[in-house]
Motif scaffolding. Sequence first.
Motif, mmCIF file in Angstrom:
data_model
loop_
_atom_site.group_PDB
_atom_site.id
_atom_site.type_symbol
_atom_site.label_atom_id
_atom_site.label_comp_id
_atom_site.label_asym_id
_atom_site.label_seq_id
_atom_site.Cartn_x
_atom_site.Cartn_y
_atom_site.Cartn_z
ATOM 1 N N LEU A 11 65.564 110.380 53.487
ATOM 2 C CA LEU A 11 67.013 110.180 53.371
ATOM 3 C C LEU A 11 67.336 108.721 53.094
ATOM 4 C CD1 LEU A 11 68.324 112.404 56.283
ATOM 5 C CD2 LEU A 11 68.822 112.730 53.860
ATOM 6 N N ARG A 12 66.710 107.818 53.849
ATOM 7 C CA ARG A 12 66.940 106.382 53.654
ATOM 8 C C ARG A 12 66.630 105.983 52.213
ATOM 9 N NH1 ARG A 12 62.682 103.785 56.420
ATOM 10 N NH2 ARG A 12 61.654 104.242 54.466
ATOM 11 N N SER A 14 66.375 107.812 49.491
ATOM 12 C CA SER A 14 67.264 108.459 48.524
ATOM 13 C C SER A 14 68.642 107.817 48.502
ATOM 14 C CB SER A 14 67.395 109.953 48.842
ATOM 15 O OG SER A 14 66.159 110.603 48.684
ATOM 16 N N ILE A 15 69.172 107.492 49.666
ATOM 17 C CA ILE A 15 70.499 106.858 49.743
ATOM 18 C C ILE A 15 70.442 105.462 49.124
ATOM 19 C CG2 ILE A 15 72.238 105.928 51.334
ATOM 20 C CD1 ILE A 15 71.498 108.358 53.190
ATOM 21 N N GLU A 16 69.413 104.689 49.466
ATOM 22 C CA GLU A 16 69.278 103.346 48.891
ATOM 23 C C GLU A 16 69.154 103.419 47.367
ATOM 24 O OE1 GLU A 16 65.968 101.686 51.057
ATOM 25 O OE2 GLU A 16 67.297 100.910 52.636
ATOM 26 N N VAL A 25 70.860 100.789 54.831
ATOM 27 C CA VAL A 25 70.529 102.025 55.533
ATOM 28 C C VAL A 25 69.593 101.675 56.676
ATOM 29 C CG1 VAL A 25 69.490 104.315 55.359
ATOM 30 C CG2 VAL A 25 70.725 103.356 53.399
ATOM 31 N N VAL A 38 73.486 111.516 60.024
ATOM 32 C CA VAL A 38 73.756 110.499 59.020
ATOM 33 C C VAL A 38 75.200 110.087 59.211
ATOM 34 C CG1 VAL A 38 73.911 109.991 56.550
ATOM 35 C CG2 VAL A 38 72.096 111.506 57.403
ATOM 36 N N VAL A 40 78.193 106.871 58.265
ATOM 37 C CA VAL A 40 78.563 105.752 57.401
ATOM 38 C C VAL A 40 79.485 104.852 58.202
ATOM 39 C CG1 VAL A 40 79.737 105.077 55.285
ATOM 40 C CG2 VAL A 40 78.394 107.170 55.335
ATOM 41 N N ILE A 78 69.402 116.311 50.544
ATOM 42 C CA ILE A 78 69.929 115.027 50.096
ATOM 43 C C ILE A 78 71.188 115.182 49.243
ATOM 44 C CG2 ILE A 78 68.427 114.811 48.065
ATOM 45 C CD1 ILE A 78 69.660 112.001 50.413
ATOM 46 N N VAL A 81 74.130 115.403 51.511
ATOM 47 C CA VAL A 81 74.419 114.139 52.206
ATOM 48 C C VAL A 81 75.122 113.170 51.259
ATOM 49 C CG1 VAL A 81 73.354 112.113 53.280
ATOM 50 C CG2 VAL A 81 72.516 114.398 53.851
ATOM 51 N N LEU A 82 74.729 113.162 49.991
ATOM 52 C CA LEU A 82 75.298 112.218 49.035
ATOM 53 C C LEU A 82 76.672 112.630 48.509
ATOM 54 C CD1 LEU A 82 72.126 111.301 46.976
ATOM 55 C CD2 LEU A 82 73.272 109.936 48.727
#
Length: 83
Positions: A11-12, A14-16, A25, A38, A40, A78, A81-82
């Motif tokens: 997750l970290r 993919s988000i970055e 993250v 997760v 924000v 993912i 989450v995005l």
Amino acid sequence: EDKYLRCAAGLRDSIEHFFGGQMVVEVVDVKSLYALEVRVMRQDRRPADGRILVGVEAEAAGAELIYSKIQSKSWPKIENVLR
């Protein structure tokens, strides 16, 4: 526990990647069994002393819950989450 660590790292990463490194993250270890969330939080809401906020403390500081494994009873995807 290994599955949680692998999932959190995925997750970290993919988000970055999705945000081109523009979002910090952090993976935070918590005491609650089976917890994987997760959230924000705006940078200006983070404690100046560097404390890590989780759960209710994070919510009180303005963190927004994006995903909770406990609530959803499933592993995160993912793309969800995005969104």
